[in-house]
Each structure stands twice: as C-alpha cells, then as structure tokens.
Design an enzyme around this catalytic site. Structure first.
Site, mmCIF file in Angstrom:
data_model
loop_
_atom_site.group_PDB
_atom_site.id
_atom_site.type_symbol
_atom_site.label_atom_id
_atom_site.label_comp_id
_atom_site.label_asym_id
_atom_site.label_seq_id
_atom_site.Cartn_x
_atom_site.Cartn_y
_atom_site.Cartn_z
ATOM 1 N N ASP A 448 0.819 -1.217 0.000
ATOM 2 C CA ASP A 448 0.000 0.000 0.000
ATOM 3 C C ASP A 448 0.852 1.267 0.000
ATOM 4 O O ASP A 448 0.354 2.343 -0.304
ATOM 5 C CB ASP A 448 -0.899 0.034 1.239
ATOM 6 C CG ASP A 448 -1.793 -1.174 1.290
ATOM 7 O OD1 ASP A 448 -2.980 -1.068 0.980
ATOM 8 O OD2 ASP A 448 -1.282 -2.265 1.635
ATOM 9 N N HIS A 492 -3.246 -1.907 4.511
ATOM 10 C CA HIS A 492 -2.211 -2.919 4.771
ATOM 11 C C HIS A 492 -2.554 -4.228 4.078
ATOM 12 O O HIS A 492 -2.142 -5.292 4.532
ATOM 13 C CB HIS A 492 -2.046 -3.165 6.283
ATOM 14 C CG HIS A 492 -1.614 -1.942 7.030
ATOM 15 N ND1 HIS A 492 -2.490 -0.987 7.476
ATOM 16 C CD2 HIS A 492 -0.387 -1.515 7.388
ATOM 17 C CE1 HIS A 492 -1.821 -0.018 8.086
ATOM 18 N NE2 HIS A 492 -0.536 -0.311 8.046
#
Ligand code: TPP
Length: 702
Positions: A448, A492
């Site tokens: 990410d 995440h």
C-alpha cells in the site's frame, strides 16, 4: 576566495577555455534557431543565459565524479568534453547519439566514458534526478566508511582513494523543480548522512510560464537553510570569476570534508523554454534578462585580462563555422533502424537454469519468512556490495514482519539501516547505489505504500537501462510485503501487481512458498536488472488456515531459481474422456487452488500452475498446460477487472483458442476501491478456497 579569483584571472588557459565553451554553446543555440524547421523535429532546450555557471562546473569535474545534469545543461556537457557533433546527434535523435542511440531528448545525457565524469541516466521529469544523485553520494559514503563492517570481519574493504582524489556528485536542478516533494527527501538524506554532493540550482526565475512569485515562498538558498548540515551559497551565475571560484572552493571542500552543499546561481533565461514553448508567448522580462547576458560579461573579463578583441573574434568565427559544419555532418548521420527498438530493455543475466539443492535431505520445514531471512543473510555474508535498507529494518526491530531480524546485529548498523519514511528515496536511491557498484536490497513496508516510490520506479529505475542504451542497468531488489489476511484493512492489504507489471523494464516475482522465495531472491541478486519481489504477508508465517503449503525445507545456500520458470506443482495426464482444468495462479492463489482441488477430490482432473514470476512470464508452460487440459481458470487476489490477470486471460484465449472447451475464466477480488477492515467485508471482498471451489464446479459444468 579572493585568492582563487585572482588565480583565475591570471590563468589565461582557464579563461580561454571558458570563453570557447560559452561561444560554442551560444553558437549551437543560434544555429538550432536558424535551422529551426529541421532541428525542432524533436524538442530541445539550450543553456543560453546559463552558460557561465555550467561551464564553471563542467570544467572542474573529474572522471571519478558523478554528474546529473538536467535538460538545460548543454554548456556543462561541452565543458566535460562532449563534442558539439555528439550533442547534435542527440538533438536529431540519430543512431550514434552517444547517450541513448536516438531514444531520448537533447541534453539528456548518460555516459560511462573512462576519461569523463560518469553520468547515470536521468529522466525528463524535473527534479527527479535528485534522489538517484543522492543515492550515488550515499554509495560513496557507504564504500568509504563502512566497508569494513563485513560479516565476521571477512572480505576485502573497498578501495578508498586519497582524500583529495575522492569522487563527488553534482546534481543540477532548475529553480522551479526545487519545490517538488522529492527534493526534500534528497536534501534530508544528504544533510542527515553528510553526503558528498553538490546541488547546483540554476535560478532563472521561471518555471515554464509560471514565475517565481507564483510558485515559491522562498528561493533554493533560503529553502536549504531548513536542512541542518546542508551549506548553501548564493551567487551570480553569470559572473565567471565568482562562479568558477565558488565552485572550486565548494568542490574542494566536498572532496575532502565529505559533506553536502547547495549553490544557488542566479541566471537569466535568454532562449526559449524549449523549442516548442517560445519566449514571445509569455515572457515579460526579456529586456531585463538580456541585461544579464553572461556572454558580454565574460568577453569583457577576457579583454580586461590580456586578450585582444581580434583574438576573441577569431575564436568566435572559427567556432561558428565548426558548429555549422558539425550540424551538416550530423544531419547526414544514420537514423536508428526499426530493429534498434528492441535492444537493452534488460541487461543479460547469467542465471538461466535452476541450480543447487532445493530440498536438502533430512531438513525440517520452515516458514517462508525464514527462507527470505536466510537468503539475505547468505548474500550479505558473501558479498560486501550487498546492503539492506528500508523502514524499521534496522537492529531495533528487524522489520515489521521480522523479515530482517538479526541482520543488523550480524552485519552492522550501517549495512542494514533504517530510513526515514521516504519511499521515493528508498526506491530511487538504488539507481545511484547501483551506479557505484553496490547491490541494494530495499523494501517498502507494505504494498500500500509503494505509491510514493512508484514514481522513481517508473520514471528512473525501470527506464535507465533502455534509455541509456544499455550503459546503466539498475541492479537492485525491492521487497514488497503484499496481500490481505486477518483484517489488515484498507491500507495494509492491497494487491498492486497490475500497476507494477505495467511498468516495462523491471522483473517481478510473486512466490507462493519459502523455497521459491529463497531461490528467486538469489536469482534476483545476481541479476543486473531491477527486480520487485512481492512477498505475501499471509504466507510469511503460514498462520493463515490453509497455507501450510508455503513452508518448505530450507534450500541449500547454492540453490538458485531463475526467473521465468513457472512450476506445474500439481500435474495431470492428458485425458480424452474426462473434463480437465488448468488453474493458472500465483501467490496466495496457489494455496486457494490447491486446497480447492483437494477438498473437491479433483486432484487428478485439475492441473495447478504457479507462475512464480510475473515478468518474465513463462507463457510456454502456461499454454502447454491449458492446451492439455482444455479448460482454464485464472486465480488472482487482485480485483478482477482491468488487471494483469485479465490481460493474461486474453493472451491465453488467443493462443489456445483451438484447444479450448470453454471460455478462459477468472476469479479475483470484488471491484471495490479498498479492502475494508471488518472481517465479514474483507471475506466478501477477496477470493477464498470456498469461492474457488464454486468457480471450478461452474467451469466443469460449462
Ligand atoms: C515532474 C514534471 N512535471 C512537469 C514537467 C514539464 N516541465 C518541463 S520543464 C518545466 C519547468 C521547469 O523549470 P525549472 O526547473 O526552473 O527549469 P528551467 O526550464 O527554468 O531551466 C516543466 C514544468 C516535467 N518535465 N516534469
């Protein structure tokens, strides 16, 4: 400083060389304008107005230095010894353009000549060379200071040149680029680690048509003050004595004291922004700018110091005819041929076969994260050029997944170190580290957070080999923990392979088990190209239900698994009477596919192909499996639309059409903007063994 200035005035050779350089660059600008129609087929910018500061810098660089000139630095290129003819080959994008073979624009140099400063490739994206350049300086810093920090004291230290002969780095920037975010990352690291780099900012007060008042709250000199340890000096970049003397002093300090400087040189822009953006359109300061023309100033300096008008006129008229002749010659030079498109996308690698012991007898199975850790440890013990940096990988934590645990303790805090939260720097600095012969292994903490580094990956890292015509492949490994499990939430868990596989010029691995990860990390290390390794964080520890298959016996140190070799990990015979299916997948998808086929009791009807690497991709194995089975399902963790897997689906459909018994199908995540935190929503979003089972049954019923 006054001393230096006096010596310059006395040194007729310096003055003459500078004058010759300036009038050469000036004549080139003029000749390009006269031949506008022909020369402007491809866009170009010239240094007119900036010649003096550029000449002062170029004349003082040595072969051990690294320079990152920007697109307006043709005077600097001439001053380091490039010939007008050579630069003209680039302005006309000719085959023998010494920088790129006709691939990139004018004054976009990349050079690896023994007798000149080294110039790694840099893009046209303004300011983005600052991080690669600072990476070179960080490479010098590491080689000079910490080469002794080798595993158990073994290995030879790097050769350290005498202090006065040490290389420096020059990163040249236009003033408007200094407001860009990446510049702050570069300055921060240079100041923090006291790196031997000179940031030269040529301030002409203009962006393109936006002026300083509109675009900045302070100039580069003032901005640099915010970075403790970055010494800044502001000069008149049209004054040769001041420019040459300042640069001489600064370079000498960087050579010996090993610390960063910023020289802010005020200059007028006297030519068009580029051949395409003409000054008449918008400039309201042309008269004022002309009053600061460095040409009459330098000429006067020479006349005041022993040169005759006649002598200078002779230099100028000779130069003018040389330049015209050079352009005529360059116009006759060959263009690249169509075949030239296809060279140097990658540097050749010697790793083409699987070697070593993958599964030593009597070994116990270990988790995937341990395989990665051992791979890096073995590499660091063996190769002093290998170093690891990223966020939280240092001694205190050893990575948020403990994927670097104990490495700093074993190899020293300077070989395994924490960086600030600077993904652009982490990724882009590898261009420079690799250019000085190091092999950086870096990581972003989660897929990410690859986005802030993606610009460097795309703009600088991936194109360096191709656009430098093979001179500067970037040899680096970027580790990227990726994937969803256990409510990692929207920041995440994401999958990003479609974006990364869309960048040509990098190799990409996405292993599904520890042995592959170790073997591929080794292959990546010995590959002279940039490599991204996606490491599924749900597989690291095999704690997620159904992922025991990711554990493996630790392969021996010599085990290497080349890129581009898919693994048929569940193989079936060709069957005439029965329906069969080939599942093509990678990463977590491999486990969903294997579990699904087992739970359905269909192991003899389903072949499972683990791609292992997404680029290069082993199409041969994929097509062979699909043609044999007649049906195909692609399993991916990414959202199913517009992705890498959709592309692969199309390719399979096209290649295997004759042998297919049904449409190639695909299962992936839902097409929502993010993976939600709540576990029910997460489950609904991403595929699972259950969902893959359903899809398999659907295909068999087709
Ligand atoms: C990242 C990026 N954004 C936009 C552009 C388009 N662009 C090319 S030159 C330029 C102005 C740069 O000004 P400055 O850095 O001061 O250099 P100068 O051309 O004035 O010498 C812009 C906006 C670019 N090349 N890169």
């Amino acid at each position: 400083m006054e001393n230096i200035k006096e010596n310059i005035i006395k040194d007729k050779e310096i003055l003459k060389k500078a004058f010759k350089n300036l009038v050469t660059a000036k004549a080139m600008t003029e000749v390009y304008e006269e031949n506008f129609k022909t020369v402007s087929k491809y866009v170009h910018a010239t240094s007119r107005g900036h010649e003096v500061i550029q000449t002062a810098v170029g004349m003082q660089l040595l072969p051990q230095d690294y320079a990152f000139p920007y697109y307006r630095d043709d005077s600097m290129l001439l001053a380091i010894g490039m010939k007008p003819y050579e630069l003209m080959l680039q302005v006309l994008a000719k085959k023998d353009d010494p920088f790129s073979g006709g691939r990139t624009y004018y004054s976009h140099p990349s050079l690896r000549d023994a007798d000149k400063p080294k110039i790694p490739h840099q893009s046209s994206a303004t300011g983005m060379q600052a991080i690669p350049a600072t990476g070179v300086a960080m490479g010098f810093w590491y080689k000079e200071n910490f080469s002794q920090t080798l595993s158990k004291g073994e290995g030879l230290p790097f050769e350290t040149p005498p202090t006065e002969g040490k290389g420096i780095v020059v990163c040249s920037l236009g003033d408007a680029s200094v407001t860009e975010g990446e510049i702050a990352e570069a300055f921060q690291m240079a100041a923090l680690k006291q790196l031997p780099i000179l940031y030269l900012v040529q301030d002409n007060g203009w962006d393109i048509s936006a002026n300083a008042a509109e675009t900045r709250a302070q100039d580069a000199f003032e901005y640099a003050r915010g970075f403790n340890g970055l010494e800044a000096i502001s000069i008149d970049g049209t004054n040769f004595e001041e420019s040459y003397a300042t640069i001489k002093e600064v370079i000498s300090k960087i050579r010996t004291e090993r610390r960063p400087f910023l020289v802010h040189a005020k200059v007028p822009l006297l030519n068009h922004h580029t051949s395409g953006v003409r000054m008449e359109f918008y400039r309201d300061d042309l008269e004022e700018a002309k009053s600061r023309d460095p040409y009459p100033k330098l000429k006067k300096l020479l006349l005041d110091n022993g040169f005759e008008e006649k002598e200078l006129q002779k230099i100028e008229s000779e130069t003018n005819s040389e330049i015209r002749k050079a352009l005529n010659e360059a116009l006759k030079a060959d263009d690249p041929s169509p075949e030239d498109l296809f060279t140097h996308d990658f540097a050749p690698t010697e790793i083409t076969e699987e070697v070593g012991v993958r599964s030593p007898e009597g070994g116990e199975k270990v988790v995937m994260v341990d395989c990665a850790l051992f791979a890096i440890e073995e590499l660091m013990a063996k190769h002093k050029e290998c170093l690891l940096y990223g966020q939280d990988v240092g001694g205190r934590l050893g990575g948020v997944f403990r994927e670097a645990a104990t490495l700093a303790q074993k190899f020293g805090d300077n070989r395994v170190f924490n960086t600030p939260i600077q993904e652009a720097f982490i990724v882009g600095s590898t261009v420079g580290m690799s250019a000085v012969g190091l092999k950086p292994i870096v990581e972003v903490q989660f897929a990410d957070y690859i986005w802030p580094g993606l610009n460097q990956l795309f703009t600088e890292v991936s194109r360096s080999c191709y656009l430098s015509n093979g001179k500067w492949p970037v040899s680096m490994i970027l580790r990227v923990p990726i994937g969803a499990y256990g409510s990692g939430g929207p920041y995440h868990s994401s999958s990003v392979e479609s974006v990364v596989t869309n960048i040509r010029g990098i190799k990409i691995a996405y292993p599904s088990n520890g042995a592959d990860l170790k073997g591929l990390l080794k292959a990546a290390y010995y590959d002279p190209n940039p490599v991204v390794i996606f490491e599924h964080k749900g597989l690291y520890w095999s704690k997620v239900k159904g992922t025991k298959g990711a554990t493996s016996v630790m392969p021996d140190e010599d085990y290497i698994l080349p890129f581009g070799k898919a693994w048929v990990l569940q193989e079936i015979w060709k069957q005439e009477a029965e329906e069969t299916l080939s599942i093509i997948t990678y990463g977590m998808g491999v486990h969903w596919a294997m579990n699904a086929s087992e739970e359905l009791g269909m192991q003899d009807k389903i072949e499972v192909v683990d791609l292992r690497t997404l680029h290069p991709l082993d199409y041969e194995t994929v097509f062979k499996s699909v043609k044999k089975c007649g049906k195909c399902l692609i399993v991916t963790e990414e959202p199913s639309d517009n992705g890498f897997s959709r592309g692969l689906q199309g390719r399979i459909q096209e290649e295997c059409f004759q042998e297919l018994d049904g449409p190639v199908m695909l299962i992936g995540s839902e097409n929502m903007p993010a993976i939600p935190l709540n576990s029910t929503l997460e489950e609904t979003m991403i595929p699972s063994t259950e969902k893959v089972k359903k899809k398999i049954l659907q295909i068999f019923e087709y």
